[in-house]
Design an enzyme around this catalytic site. Sequence first.
Site, PDB file in Angstrom:
ATOM      1  N   ASP A  42      42.309  16.444  83.785  1.00 41.27           N
ATOM      2  CA  ASP A  42      42.853  16.721  82.453  1.00 41.27           C
ATOM      3  C   ASP A  42      43.839  17.893  82.571  1.00 41.27           C
ATOM      4  OD1 ASP A  42      42.964  16.620  79.633  1.00 41.27           O
ATOM      5  OD2 ASP A  42      41.267  18.000  79.399  1.00 41.27           O
ATOM      6  N   HIS A  43      45.011  17.770  81.971  1.00 43.47           N
ATOM      7  CA  HIS A  43      46.011  18.855  81.964  1.00 43.47           C
ATOM      8  C   HIS A  43      46.293  19.435  83.346  1.00 43.47           C
ATOM      9  CE1 HIS A  43      46.509  19.111  77.613  1.00 43.47           C
ATOM     10  NE2 HIS A  43      45.206  18.953  77.516  1.00 43.47           N
TER      11      HIS A  43
HETATM   12  P1  13P Z   1      38.527  19.852  72.109  1.00 42.42           P
HETATM   13  O1  13P Z   1      37.985  21.035  72.860  1.00 42.42           O
HETATM   14  O2  13P Z   1      39.179  20.243  70.831  1.00 42.42           O
HETATM   15  O3  13P Z   1      37.512  18.773  71.940  1.00 42.42           O
HETATM   16  O4  13P Z   1      39.743  19.259  72.976  1.00 42.42           O
HETATM   17  C1  13P Z   1      39.469  18.693  74.220  1.00 42.42           C
HETATM   18  C2  13P Z   1      40.715  18.264  74.897  1.00 42.42           C
HETATM   19  O5  13P Z   1      41.627  17.764  74.296  1.00 42.42           O
HETATM   20  C3  13P Z   1      40.774  18.431  76.352  1.00 42.42           C
HETATM   21  O6  13P Z   1      42.007  18.045  76.860  1.00 42.42           O
END
Ligand code: 13P
Length: 278
Positions: free
Chosen positions: A81-82
Site C-alpha cells: 500500500d502506498h
Molecule cells: P483508513 O485508516 O482511513 O481506514 O485508511 C486506510 C487506507 O486508505 C490505507 O491506504
Amino acid sequence: MLVSLSEILRDANLRHYAVGAFNCLSLENVMGAMEAAEALRSPIILQLAEVQFPESPMELMAPLYLEAARRASVPVCVHLDHGQSLETCVRAIRLGFTSVMFDGAALPFDENVAVTSQVARIARAAGVSVEVELGKVGDSGVDTADVFTDVDESVRFVRATGIDALAIAIGNLHGHYVHTPRLNIRRLIEIHEANRLPLVLHGGSGTSEEDFKACIHNGICKINVATAIQRGIMKRIGERLSQKPDEQYIPLKQVMIDASREVVEEHIRLFESDGKAN
Ligand code: 13P
C-alpha cells in the site's frame, strides 16, 4: 490461496461487491483478519503501507502475509500500500507480494506516468498487479485542499500506464474522520464510465454505510481499512484492562486477535464480499 489483485478483483467487478484491504501491522491482526475471511467465505487483501515499515518492517511481515495466504482456503492478495518509489515496489515484488501500489500523487503528471509505467512493466513480467492513486486523498487532521480525481486525466493516465486498479479521490480521507464524510458519488460514476477498470476507495474507516453501498454498486471493488482495526483493538484492550487491571500478556494477544476479527467481519459484511469465495 495466494492470488494477484487483478484476479481477486475480477469477480468483485463482475458481481458488484468490494474486497476489503486491511492494513495488518501484527501477527494478531493477520490471524484475526484471516479468521474473519475464512468464517465468512470472503476473499481478502492483506496490505502494508510504506509509512508503516518502521513499526512493521516489510521484510518481516512478508513471510507472515504470504504463509497466511497460502494456508487459506479463500483467495488472498498480498499488497504493498502506498509504495513511495520504484525501489520499494521492486523490493515488494521480490519478496513475493502479488500486488503493488505506486503512489506518485505528489509528482507532476508526466513524471507520475513515467515511473508508474516502469513499475507496471516490471510488475507485469512478474505476474504482479499495480494500483495507482490519482487526485489527492488527504489525511484527516491535516489541512489539505481536497482535490478530486479528474476524469479526463484518469483516462489519459490509465491508457498511458496500463495499470490494473485506480484509487480515486472523491472526498475520502485517511485516518479518523471528525465528521462522517459525504462522498461525491457523481464523480465516482463519471470516472467509472470513462475507465472500465476496478476502482479503489482509500480511507475506508468511518465511512457511512450509505456511502459504502453507493461505492460498491458504482465501480469500487477494493476498499482500504486501517484506522478502524487499530481503534477496535485499542477499545477492546481498554475494556479488558479496566475490568481486569492485572491481565496478563497472552490473554491480551487473544483480545487483539478477536478485536481484529470483529472489525474485519463487520467490513466484509458491509462490502458484501461474504460468501463470494469459491
Ligand atoms: P483508513 O485508516 O482511513 O481506514 O485508511 C486506510 C487506507 O486508505 C490505507 O491506504
